[in-house]
Scaffold this motif. Structure first.
Motif: not given
Length: 762
Positions: A163-169, A652-658
């Motif tokens: 994905i693109f980092a700026g489009i987490p959805e 749900n659609a949000r990314w995290s470092a962990s």
């Protein structure tokens, strides 16, 4: 299958002859043809050449044809004794539309950029000011949207291979495969579709946003999948100079007081690039104070953000000195004084209607001609009042007194009827003035969503305490063919639905100027998203984190409310927009489903518009995209996604470092492995009934199955959550599987392990 071009070419397919620099003739009389030299040409009604592919066939004996492929690519093809070759194709000459298979990038050998450029407006396909293109330096794998090819106002973020980092959805869009290629010849992005039968396109709109659209045959329309930037007003200079952007209004651009549209015809077609111009020219700094009637003056503009084009800071001892400094500078158009004096020279750009009352923005003063400043223009007029005599004055006073008594008595009778109706629980037809008074002129905004904005209010009840209410201003109804009688009938139907887990509708308003309002009971604890997502991090205070017991109670309450809508009402009501924002909490944290019935009232297409609330796409069932009939199982899917968020405490659609994976996929795997403890919100520190957590995760993963036939009914969901029935371990949905290359952990419908179905025993 291919089609030979005989008459015309659709501009949206990637070939727009009007971009050759000449304007085509009338569409009905222009035509596309193969010229004698083998070029594809566009000629107007008098056979003048408007556009040509400008290629050389190289063989007089060759046969040249133009065809539109099933991919949407318009190809000029030469056939001779040596075979076929492509002379020209539209996918090498992108316009405002990016189709699957086309390349968006940069040719390092020729220095040519393959980018998308918006139309000037909805009626003119000539190049506009908004462009989407890849980083021309080739140093990063991302693309940008620019204004006038000079100002970059949005970036996709780096491509990480998925994905693109700026489009987490993008995590929710399993239907697309994006690819990035970079070598000595060039760098480019391309994309394809998992299902070739799906028709999709990406377009740079005339408003400066990029939109991904998919065609739904059953609905006969394009639906919006995602858009960037999410907020229309974040587009640079989207409304032009001296204009204000307001996403909640229609049209969304409006001129400042004292200004008017520079080109009204273009505004009607969606082109606001020319912005606004003054009604009257400035006199320009003949004095330092602006106190004379003929001098320029200032008008305070409230509720807007400061212009984003740079201001000049000058030394001033106070507001009056700052005002004088602006008047003495003929190029100064506005000033603001807070911690210091800021002057704006030249055009004012990117003004936005301010919705956040806590933003603390300074007051902005716009410089206007004396004729456009209300206080000065009114001072030039003399209003003379004459009295016909004492007797006439007395008659007028008596008439006014009689009118006051009549109005007062009528108001008391109305208040009594109003109070009795509310106390009996009857649906009340409010006047717009009632709602405006109750909300203090809509001053306290509680939030907004797909259907409109919500404001807090208080209804004064005769002989009793005030009733706190939430007033929803329905938006987008002006384009829907619904008369006042039909609207009232639909609202009365919604008003008869009563359940402890549904927000109660108190009344409605259908104003003369098209205003449509709904009045609900006020929920003091707001929507679920505020309680669930407000505190973040493992170190958040315990009081800020929603306990597991409260979450499970909310899940059961929301499920019961949905079950009533789908089974308990005379007519099945499909909500179409289940998400945390539409689950409200009363003073005892009891869940109440809100906005039910509005899909029918406003039109279901409103729930497909995904620009207003980030992440809404993550709650939509696959059948919305596939174009098949939407049933109550679509609400079951959405509820499953909400259940997963209740467990994890995050989007749900949000990314995290962990966690670098899509959470529903992680949850589906962990449920199969029997390790649901790792899915629990880390802020709870393990304080939860793990049997309930396992039950919630299992039913949630059943709810989000691709095939709606495999999803449970809401009745089964309630029974599982209440512990009445048991539930087997669900398979991993195929749509979630595509986010990983680890096929060993997946479960396809043909696998043996997928053969188990939901079952339960009392």
């Amino acid at each position: 299958m291919v089609q030979e071009v005989r008459v015309a070419v659709h501009a949206g397919l990637g070939c727009e002859p009007g971009r050759a620099g000449l304007r085509p003739g009338h569409p009905a009389t222009s035509r596309v043809a193969i010229a004698a030299d083998g070029n594809l040409v566009l000629v107007n009604e008098v056979n003048d050449l408007v556009w040509s592919t400008n290629v050389t066939s190289g063989d007089d004996r060759a046969t040249v044809v133009a065809v539109i492929l099933d991919t949407g690519n318009l190809v000029l093809r030469r056939t001779n004794g040596h075979g076929e070759s492509v002379l020209w194709q539209s996918m090498d000459h992108l316009t405002d539309t990016w189709l699957p298979g086309a390349r968006l990038g940069f040719n390092k050998l020729t220095g040519e950029a393959q980018s998308l450029t918006a139309w000037i407006n909805s009626g003119d396909p000539s190049p506009g000011v908004f462009t989407l293109g890849i980083d021309p330096s080739g140093t990063s794998a991302q693309y940008f949207i620019t204004w006038n090819r000079t100002v970059t106002y949005w970036a996709s973020g780096e491509w990480n291979g998925e994905i693109f980092a700026g489009i987490p959805e993008m995590t929710a869009h399993y239907m697309y495969n994006f690819e990035f290629v970079s070598d000595a010849n060039g760098s480019y992005f391309s994309y394809s579709l998992q299902d070739p039968s799906i028709i999709s396109r990406l377009v740079v709109s005339v408003s400066g946003q990029i939109t991904q659209l998919t065609w739904v045959p059953s609905a006969g329309e394009w639906i919006l999948i995602w858009t960037e930037p999410h907020r229309l007003c974040d587009v640079h200079a989207v409304c032009g100079k001296f204009a204000v952007c307001d996403e909640k209004s229609q049209p969304f651009c409006s001129c400042l007081a004292g200004f008017r549209a520079a080109s009204p015809g273009d505004w009607d077609l969606g082109d606001h690039s020319l912005g606004c111009r003054r009604n009257n020219p400035l006199r320009c700094g003949t004095t330092a104070t602006g106190d004379k009637d003929d001098d320029d003056g200032f008008l305070l503009i409230t509720g807007v953000s400061m212009p984003k084009n740079g201001s000049i800071l000058v030394r001033a001892s106070g507001d009056r000195d700052c005002r004088s400094a602006c008047l003495m500078d003929c190029s100064c158009n506005a000033y603001a004084y807070s911690d210091g004096c800021a002057l704006w020279n030249g055009e004012l750009l990117n003004l936005q209607r301010q919705t956040d009352e806590s933003s603390g923005a300074s007051n902005l003063y716009i410089r206007l001609s004396a004729m456009d400043v209300p206080s000065k223009s009114s001072s030039k007029k003399t209003i003379t009042l004459s009295c016909a005599g004492a007797s006439a004055a007395l008659i007028i006073a008596i008439l006014l007194a009689m009118a006051f008594v009549v109005v007062r008595m009528s108001s008391r009778r109305r208040t009594k009827r109003f109070t009795q109706a509310l106390q009996r629980g009857n649906l009340v037809a409010f006047r717009y003035s009632d709602a405006r008074k109750a909300t203090n002129n809509f001053s306290e905004k509680l939030g907004g969503g797909s259907f409109g904005s919500v404001y807090k209010g208080n209804l004064a009840i005769a002989g009793g305490a005030d009733i706190a209410v939430a007033v929803k201003k329905l938006e987008g109804l002006r384009n829907i063919d619904m008369g006042d009688k039909q609207f009232r009938n639909e609202v009365r139907t919604i008003g008869t639905i009563h359940h402890v887990n549904l927000v109660r509708l108190r009344g409605f308003c259908s104003g003369r100027r098209g205003e449509r309002l709904l009045v609900y009971d006020y929920m003091p604890n707001g929507s679920l998203d505020k309680s669930l997502f407000s505190a973040s991090g493992a170190g958040a205070a315990a009081g800020d984190v929603l306990s597991w017991a409260a979450r499970y109670k909310i899940a059961i309450g929301a499920a019961r409310g949905l079950l009533y809508l789908l089974k308990g009402c005379r007519d099945c009501i499909i909500h179409c927009d289940i998400k945390p924002e539409n689950i409200l909490l009363d003073e005892s944290m009891t869940a109440k489903v809100a906005d039910f019935g509005l899909a029918k009232l406003v039109g279901r297409e409103s729930s497909r518009v995904l620009t207003t609330v980030r992440g809404t796409i993550g709650y939509l069932a696959p059948e919305w995209i596939a174009g098949v009939a939407v049933t109550s199982k679509a609400d079951v899917y959405s509820f499953g996604m909400v259940m997963l968020e209740l467990v994890s405490g995050r989007r749900n659609a949000r990314w995290s470092a962990s966690c670098s994976e899509y959470f529903p996929l992680v949850a589906a795997r962990k449920v199969r492995e029997g390790d649901v403890a790792v899915l629990l919100d880390e802020r709870l520190d393990g304080e939860a009934d793990m049997e309930e957590v396992d039950r919630a995760c299992r039913v949630a993963c059943w709810c989000v199955q691709d095939d709606e036939a495999r999803r449970p009914t809401m009745e089964q969901v309630v029974q599982v959550l209440e512990g009445v029935v048991a539930v087997d371990v669900p398979p991993v949905p195929v749509s979630l599987k595509v986010f990983t290359d680890d096929a060993a952990d997946s479960c396809f419908s043909g696998d043996d392990e997928c053969s188990s179905q939901m079952k339960g025993s009392s």
